[in-house]
Design a protein around this motif. Structure first.
Motif, mmCIF file in Angstrom:
data_model
loop_
_atom_site.group_PDB
_atom_site.id
_atom_site.type_symbol
_atom_site.label_atom_id
_atom_site.label_comp_id
_atom_site.label_asym_id
_atom_site.label_seq_id
_atom_site.Cartn_x
_atom_site.Cartn_y
_atom_site.Cartn_z
ATOM 1 N N ASP A 40 0.844 -1.197 0.000
ATOM 2 C CA ASP A 40 0.000 0.000 0.000
ATOM 3 C C ASP A 40 0.877 1.244 0.000
ATOM 4 O O ASP A 40 1.598 1.516 0.971
ATOM 5 N N ARG A 59 6.234 -1.559 -2.384
ATOM 6 C CA ARG A 59 5.241 -0.570 -2.782
ATOM 7 C C ARG A 59 5.329 -0.172 -4.248
ATOM 8 O O ARG A 59 4.516 0.612 -4.717
ATOM 9 N N GLY A 84 -3.680 -3.958 0.737
ATOM 10 C CA GLY A 84 -4.362 -2.661 0.747
ATOM 11 C C GLY A 84 -5.796 -2.815 0.279
ATOM 12 O O GLY A 84 -6.290 -3.923 0.063
#
Length: 234
Positions: A40, A59, A84
């Motif tokens: 996320d 990420r 996420g």
């Protein structure tokens, strides 16, 4: 090769990150080697000191590929990818590369409707109730809602993770020196259940010492559909 678990879902606020860290902490407490993988972009990496698992920053698309490729070369490791929320395309990617897929949901009808769509979208995934109420009346109402709205997928619903305020400690940037015993027990219970679904044998030290770990095990009637294959030591 490592097993890869991803925690995904189209609705935010269902506890995906909390569940990911609980699972990894519990795996560590059960003697398993685990990595919690951050994807996320709105979150900052946490400090690994004091945790029973390693942290991986994935990420970006390239870093995710590198982390997963590295995990696949590690024997007897388990990678838990925190997917996420509200990222359908990322969910599809993580679903395709994972051995086990978890869809957390809370007791609201909105959550249940959303996880129903996700179960239909991701036919290999398991739903797992999170932050589940412990008040008997609220718990009964929540369980009845799940039975009514998700009855067709009852064999893909795992045992609930009860609401526990101390779970937020796992998401602090720096982990406290000591974690409460109820939190450790909750993390073990989550990990134990997922190891059973993955059909990975493990030794529960608490259970050996006469603890109450057996109370959290799934009975044969409660066990959802397993992944299949031969049980293997881990």
């Amino acid at each position: 090769m490592a097993e890869i678990i991803c925690v995904i879902g189209n609705k935010g606020g269902t506890g995906k990150t909390t569940l990911s860290h609980m699972l990894c902490q519990g795996l560590g407490l059960l003697g398993q080697r685990a990595a919690c993988v951050l994807t996320d972009t709105s979150r900052e990496p946490l400090i690994p000191a004091g945790r029973r698992y390693v942290l991986a920053d994935a990420r970006t698309r390239d870093s995710l590929t590198k982390v997963v490729d590295k995990l696949r070369t590690l024997e007897n490791w388990i990678g838990v990818i925190d997917g996420g929320g509200n990222r359908t395309e990322m969910d599809r990617k993580l679903y395709a590369l994972s051995d086990l897929v978890l869809l957390p949901f809370r007791e609201s009808h909105e959550d249940i409707r959303t996880v129903l769509r996700d179960l239909e979208m991701f036919p290999r995934a398991y739903a797992i109730p999170t932050q589940w109420p412990t008040n008997p009346w609220q718990r009964d109402a929540a369980d009845r809602s799940v039975a009514r709205l998700l009855g067709a997928h009852r064999h893909r619903i795992l045992r609930p993770v009860n609401a526990l305020s101390s779970t937020k400690l796992l998401l602090q940037k720096q982990l406290p020196e000591q974690l409460p015993t109820p939190l450790a027990n909750a993390c073990r219970a989550v990990a134990r259940q997922l190891l059973e679904v993955l059909e990975i044998d493990f030794i529960d030290q608490d259970e050996e010492s006469g603890g109450d770990a057996h109370e959290e095990r799934l009975s044969a009637a409660e066990m959802p559909l397993r992944l299949g294959g031969v049980r293997r030591p881990h």
